[in-house]
Structures are given as structure tokens and as C-alpha cells.
Design an enzyme around this catalytic site. Structure first.
Site, short mmCIF file in Angstrom:
data_model
loop_
_atom_site.label_atom_id
_atom_site.label_comp_id
_atom_site.label_asym_id
_atom_site.label_seq_id
_atom_site.Cartn_x
_atom_site.Cartn_y
_atom_site.Cartn_z
N LYS A 272 0.86 -1.20 0.00
CA LYS A 272 0.00 0.00 0.00
C LYS A 272 0.89 1.24 0.00
O LYS A 272 1.71 1.44 0.89
CB LYS A 272 -0.91 0.00 1.23
CG LYS A 272 -1.73 1.28 1.42
CD LYS A 272 -2.66 1.21 2.62
CE LYS A 272 -3.33 2.55 2.91
NZ LYS A 272 -4.19 2.52 4.11
N ASP A 277 -2.56 10.12 3.86
CA ASP A 277 -3.97 9.75 4.00
C ASP A 277 -4.68 10.73 4.92
O ASP A 277 -4.66 10.59 6.14
CB ASP A 277 -4.07 8.32 4.55
CG ASP A 277 -5.52 7.87 4.70
OD1 ASP A 277 -6.42 8.57 4.17
OD2 ASP A 277 -5.75 6.82 5.34
N LYS A 284 -10.19 12.85 8.23
CA LYS A 284 -9.74 12.42 9.56
C LYS A 284 -9.69 13.62 10.50
O LYS A 284 -9.53 14.75 10.06
CB LYS A 284 -8.33 11.81 9.45
CG LYS A 284 -8.26 10.44 8.82
CD LYS A 284 -6.83 9.92 8.81
CE LYS A 284 -6.74 8.56 8.14
NZ LYS A 284 -7.45 7.50 8.86
N ASP A 295 1.46 6.12 5.80
CA ASP A 295 0.50 5.22 5.16
C ASP A 295 1.07 4.58 3.89
O ASP A 295 0.37 3.85 3.19
CB ASP A 295 -0.80 5.98 4.85
CG ASP A 295 -2.03 5.10 4.97
OD1 ASP A 295 -1.94 4.02 5.60
OD2 ASP A 295 -3.08 5.47 4.42
N ASP A 354 -12.29 7.13 3.62
CA ASP A 354 -11.08 6.87 4.39
C ASP A 354 -10.69 5.39 4.35
O ASP A 354 -9.59 5.02 4.76
CB ASP A 354 -11.29 7.33 5.85
CG ASP A 354 -9.99 7.50 6.60
OD1 ASP A 354 -8.92 7.45 5.96
OD2 ASP A 354 -10.05 7.69 7.83
N GLU A 356 -9.52 3.77 1.98
CA GLU A 356 -8.96 3.89 0.63
C GLU A 356 -7.88 2.84 0.33
O GLU A 356 -7.64 2.54 -0.83
CB GLU A 356 -8.37 5.30 0.43
CG GLU A 356 -6.92 5.49 0.92
CD GLU A 356 -6.73 5.28 2.41
OE1 GLU A 356 -7.72 5.37 3.15
OE2 GLU A 356 -5.60 4.99 2.85
N ARG A 358 -7.82 -0.38 0.77
CA ARG A 358 -8.36 -1.55 0.05
C ARG A 358 -8.73 -1.19 -1.39
O ARG A 358 -8.70 -2.04 -2.28
CB ARG A 358 -9.54 -2.12 0.84
CG ARG A 358 -10.66 -1.14 1.05
CD ARG A 358 -11.60 -1.54 2.18
NE ARG A 358 -11.09 -1.14 3.50
CZ ARG A 358 -11.72 -1.38 4.65
NH1 ARG A 358 -12.88 -2.04 4.64
NH2 ARG A 358 -11.21 -0.99 5.79
N1 BES Z 1 -4.43 4.31 6.89
C1 BES Z 1 -5.63 4.11 7.62
C2 BES Z 1 -5.45 3.06 8.73
C3 BES Z 1 -4.69 3.51 9.94
C4 BES Z 1 -5.26 4.31 10.91
C5 BES Z 1 -3.39 3.04 10.13
C6 BES Z 1 -4.53 4.66 12.03
C7 BES Z 1 -2.69 3.39 11.25
C8 BES Z 1 -3.25 4.20 12.20
C9 BES Z 1 -6.72 3.61 6.70
O1 BES Z 1 -6.70 4.10 5.42
C10 BES Z 1 -8.02 4.02 7.31
O2 BES Z 1 -8.25 5.18 7.41
N2 BES Z 1 -8.81 3.05 7.72
C11 BES Z 1 -10.06 3.32 8.36
C12 BES Z 1 -11.06 2.33 7.86
C13 BES Z 1 -12.47 2.62 8.28
C14 BES Z 1 -12.96 3.89 7.63
C15 BES Z 1 -13.34 1.46 7.90
C16 BES Z 1 -9.86 3.17 9.87
O3 BES Z 1 -9.11 2.30 10.30
O4 BES Z 1 -10.42 3.98 10.60
ZN ZN Z 2 -4.86 4.69 4.71
MN MN Z 3 -7.71 5.96 5.28
#
Ligand code: BES
Ligand code: ZN
Ligand code: MN
Length: 500
Positions: A272, A277, A284, A295, A354, A356, A358
Site C-alpha cells: 500500500k 492519507d 480524519k 500510510d 477513508d 482507501e 483496500r
Molecule cells: N491508513 C488508515 C489506517 C490507519 C489508521 C493506520 C490509524 C494506522 C493508524 C486507513 O486508510 C483508514 O483510514 N482506515 C479506516 C477504515 C475505516 C474507515 C473502515 C480506519 O481504520 O479507521
Molecule cells: Zn490509509
Molecule cells: Mn484511510
């Protein structure tokens, strides 16, 4: 840095700046410490009795021991003898390497590690020593105007071994050095700010690596070429930002040792590569948002692993694939409710912009099938939910294949870079149901790391596949904020076991 081995029966006669010997709690000396103790007429036992408790991550420096040629003997605390294992050993090696790196020992003199670890093979011990030396000498200086903390010069690490162990030890040191170099590339890419480490920067890094190593070939696809491949899901994430996306392919070809027709199918690593992000329209919160520069740590670990593999001239084809872009809000960005068509043809309802990671990975997983891979492993800072589940200790491992999962778990244990397997029952797939598309990009709050993996599984049906969620393990927050270089050790260890 130079790594070498030295075969000698007389540890006390070695001329070196610093000689490390391990000591267990309760006054138990390791074999090396015992030799030094005898040579110095019991000087070590005396110190161990009074002032050195040998707790893990502690050390004590002894100078000018009578009967000992080494300028310094460093007692390394190993903790309790019965709980001593590979992880504790790695900690001991790091304590010694940190001491050597920090002590500014006179240049040109060798340091010598003789930390014995009962039950651990010499090759693994040697590997751990070299990895620790690499870790101890990493400093981030790229964007500091005055080099605040110049990288310490660790000139030489010499491992004391028996004649019978020498060859294995040299293999271990070579592997450890390659792992350390890979990790340090991964750490640097992670630590660089997001206005420097852009998708194009990742692409240029791959191209530079291909110039440096004969076995590597890099290809960086631009917007037009990505469009021609119909990666509608990946491109939908990239749309919201000014920085153009890049789709990076970095191939390592095994040497001529194995005839082309006898070569095993390649192993593909997918990383990834979200270079920042912000969450997109599903923005966020502001607190700690800077950490979303990390990220792209999955991508960085793919580049770091390929660097190690190339340095080792690994006898197995390995292909790295990186979908790289930013995830920002803008008038062109994805909106909740948008439906996009992935390269696989499956339509996806974007309920949260968010989620993104996947969306970019699914198209890369579809692309990976063209290599007829023996296995595909994706690496991603995918979910905050994985951090909730496993914290910062274990990487989350998801795979429908028991064989691939076991292989990766064991590699993690061997390399002291552990993962923990998470469930992937079909029943979780229901959470991804959409009324308007083939699949939704989120599955609601319960089991967030699992439903993210379940989403990816729909695009990874044509080969054995595993997913590593490194959201909790790729970097540290707080005062010591910085990339960890994980899971490069796990991946290199796994690949070392897959040679033709
Ligand atoms: N890059 C983030 C995941 C992340 C968050 C990694 C905090 C490390 C620390 C990812 O893109 C994301 O935002 N995931 C969301 C998914 C949700 C919207 C289903 C998450 O984990 O909140
Ligand atoms: Zn992310
Ligand atoms: Mn994200």
C-alpha cells in the site's frame, strides 16, 4: 560497516575495542563471560555479585580487566536463563550495538560480539547481530538543516565463533546485513515528509534501485497507462489530489544458477503506497494526522525487501507491486455513495472515503494475477482496528491458506518480527453487502481489520494469498516517533526459505 568472524579459543586474548559477553540474572555467566571471568581471576563474578543485576536491556562497561586483552568488556544483561529466547537475544544484541554506536569508540578498531544464546543456531545469532548493528546506526537526517545527531560510525563487528561455526556465521552476517540495509531504506522512506516522499518519489526510488542492482528491473506506470488497465478503483482514490498517481513494478530475477525452465513461479509482494492519507471527504480528525505520512509503509517495506533480496542475489524471482497516490479531499475526490468499477470488473460502493487502502490494493491484486505467482503477499497500514486488536507488538496476518500463513508466522518468529493470525471466516463477508454495488468498501465497526481483509480476498482468488496489516507495527508514535522497518525481517526470512 564491516562484518566478519574470528575463530579463536582464547577470548581473553582478542585485541578489540569492546568485547561483549552475556550475563544472566541470578549471577549465571554465559560461556563467553565465564572464559573472561577465569582469565581475570574472578573479576566478573565479583561485579555480578555486587552491582550488575543483568536485567534485559542493561549493560555495564569494564575497562582494563587484568588478564584480558580487550580494551573494554561489556557485560550485557540477558535476563533469566530459563526465559531466554530469540527475542531476548535480539534485545541483547541491540543493547551491545547501541552501546558501540553511542560510545564513539576510537575509529578503526574492531568490536566483538560474543553473546552466546543457548538453543539458537549460530546462523540466526549472526543474523541478529548484523540486524542490531544496522538498527543502532540508523539516524534520520534528510530534512534537518544542521545534522543534529550524525549517524554513528560502527566500523566493524566481529563475531567470535568456533571453526565449525564459521561458514554458517558468515551466511548469517551476510543475511543480517542485507536485512538491515533493507530495513533502513524502509525506515527512511517512511520517515520522509509527505511533500518529499510522493508517489513519483517512490517510483524514482524503484528506478534508482534498478540502476544499483543488476537483478532488478523497474517500471513506473503513469496515469494514462493506469487508465488503460482500467484500474477504476485505484484511480478514484488518486483523483482527489494534485500529485499524480504511480503504479510501480519492481522485479528481481533469480541468477542464472537455475535454468529458466526449472525456475519456480515468482512470489509477488504488494505494498500500500498512500503517501498521505487525510481520509478524503471522510476527513480524519486533526490530531496526529501527520502520522498518515506513514500510510506508505507497506510500499516502503516492499522496496526494502527487494533491496535485501537483490543484495543477497536470492535464487528466486520476486516481484514488488506498488499502487501509490495520496488520499485528499477536493472537488474531484471520491464521495460517500460513489460507485467505482475495479479492474476485476467488480463494482464497489464507497461508503467511507477513508477506507482507501483496500481501494488501491484491490486493483494491484488483480494485476498480480498476470505473473501466475506461487503466492501473493500484500503489506498495508490498513486499519486502525488492527491496532486495537493487536497493539504495536504483532503484525496482523490474514490468509485463507494454512500453509502460507504458517510459513509467514514461522518466518516472523525466526526473524524476531512476529505476526499473529486473525480469522477470515466467510460469515464476515456479509458485512460488506451493498444494495447498489457488488461490494461495499466498509463493513461497519465490528471486526474492522477482518472485514478489510475479507474485502481484499475477493480480488485474490487466483493464487495463494496472505495479507499483513502493519498499522500497529510499521512506526512508533510519541517522543521516539519513527518508522520501524517492519515487516522487512519477516518477509526476507520467508523468502530465504523459498529459494529454488
Ligand atoms: N491508513 C488508515 C489506517 C490507519 C489508521 C493506520 C490509524 C494506522 C493508524 C486507513 O486508510 C483508514 O483510514 N482506515 C479506516 C477504515 C475505516 C474507515 C473502515 C480506519 O481504520 O479507521
Ligand atoms: Zn490509509
Ligand atoms: Mn484511510
Amino acid at each position: 560497516m564491516e562484518f566478519s568472524t574470528q575463530t579463536t579459543a582464547s577470548l581473553h586474548q582478542i585485541k578489540t575495542a569492546a568485547l561483549a559477553v552475556g550475563v544472566f540474572t541470578d549471577g549465571v555467566l554465559g560461556t563467553a563471560a565465564d572464559i573472561i571471568d577465569r582469565a581475570s581471576n574472578g573479576a566478573l563474578r565479583a561485579v555480578v555479585k555486587t552491582e550488575f543485576k543483568a536485567k534485559p536491556n542493561t549493560h555495564l562497561v569494564l575497562r582494563n580487566l587484568p588478564g584480558v586483552t580487550a580494551a573494554r568488556v561489556i557485560l550485557i544483561g540477558l535476563g533469566k536463563q530459563d526465559s531466554y529466547n530469540a527475542a531476548a537475544h535480539a534485545g541483547a544484541e541491540l543493547a551491545f550495538a547501541n552501546y558501540c554506536a553511542g560510545a564513539d569508540l576510537a575509529e578503526g578498531v574492531s568490536t566483538l560480539a560474543a553473546i552466546d544464546c543457548p538453543g539458537t543456531k549460530i546462523r540466526a545469532r549472526a543474523r541478529a547481530a548484523a540486524v542490531a548493528a544496522g538498527r543502532a546506526t540508523y539516524r534520520y537526517n534528510a530534512t534537518l538543516s544542521e545534522k543534529r545527531d550524525p549517524a554513528p560510525k560502527l566500523k566493524k563487528i566481529t563475531l567470535s565463533v568456533t571453526r565449525a561455526q564459521a561458514t554458517e556465521a558468515q551466511h548469517g552476517l551476510r543475511e543480517g546485513r542485507a536485512i538491515a540495509n533493507g530495513m533502513n531504506l524502509t525506515r527512511l522512506l517512511g520517515d520522509l515528509p509527505p511533500n518529499v516522499c510522493t508517489p513519483a518519489y517512490l517510483g524514482n526510488t524503484a528506478k534508482k534501485m534498478a540502476k544499483e542492482f543488476k537483478s532488478l528491473k523497474a517500471e513506473v506506470l503513469q496515469q494514462k497507462q493506469i487508465e488503460a488497465l482500467k484500474m477504476g478503483s485505484f484511480l478514484s482514490v488518486a483523483r482527489g489530489s494534485y500529485e499524480p498517481p504511480a503504479f510501480i513494478i519492481l522485479k528481481h530475477t533469480a541468477g542464472a544458477k537455475t535454468a529458466a525452465k526449472d525456475r519456480k513461479a515468482p512470489i509477488v509482494l504488494v505494498g500500500k503506497g498512500i503517501t498521505f492519507d487525510a481520509g478524503g471527504i471522510s476527513l480524519k480528525p486533526a490530531a496526529n494526522m501527520d502520522e498518515m505520512k506513514y500510510d506508505m509503509c507497506g510500499a516502503a517495506s516492499v522496496l526494502g525487501t527487494l533491496r535485501s533480496v537483490a543484495e543477497l542475489e536470492l535464487d528466486r524471482d520476486v516481484i514488488g507491486i506498488i499502487p501509490a497516490c495520496e488520499n485528499l479531499p477536493s472537488g474531484r475526490a471520491n464521495k460517500p455513495g460513489d460507485i467505482v468499477t475495479s479492474m476485476s470488473g467488480q463494482t464497489i460502493e464507497i461508503l467511507n472515503t477513508d477506507a482507501e487502502g483496500r481501494l488501491v490494493l484491490c486493483d494491484a491484486l488483480t494485476y498480480a494475477a498476470r505473473f501466475k505467482p506461487a503466492a501473493v503477499i500484500d503489506i498495508a497500514t490498513l486499519t486502525g482496528a488492527c491496532v486495537v486488536a493487536l497493539g504495536h507488538i504483532n503484525t496482523g496476518l490474514f490468509s485463507p491458506s494454512d500453509e502460507l500463513a504458517e510459513g509467514l508466522l514461522q518466518a516472523g518468529r525466526d526473524a524476531n518480527d512476529t505476526a499473529w493470525r486473525m480469522p477470515m471466516d466467510d460469515a464476515y463477508q456479509e458485512q460488506l453487502r451493498s444494495n447498489f454495488a457488488d461490494v461495499a468498501n466498509i463493513g461497519g465497526p465490528p471486526a474492522g481489520a477482518v472485514t478489510a481483509a475479507c474485502f481484499l480476498s475477493r480480488f485474490a482468488k487466483d493464487y495463494p494469498w496472505a495479507h499483513l496489516d502493519i498499522a500497529g507495527t510499521a512506526w512508533r508514535s510519541g517522543k521516539d516517533k519513527g518508522a520501524s522497518g517492519r515487516p522487512v525481517p519477516l518477509l526476507v526470512q520467508y523468502l530465504l526459505g523459498q529459494v529454488s
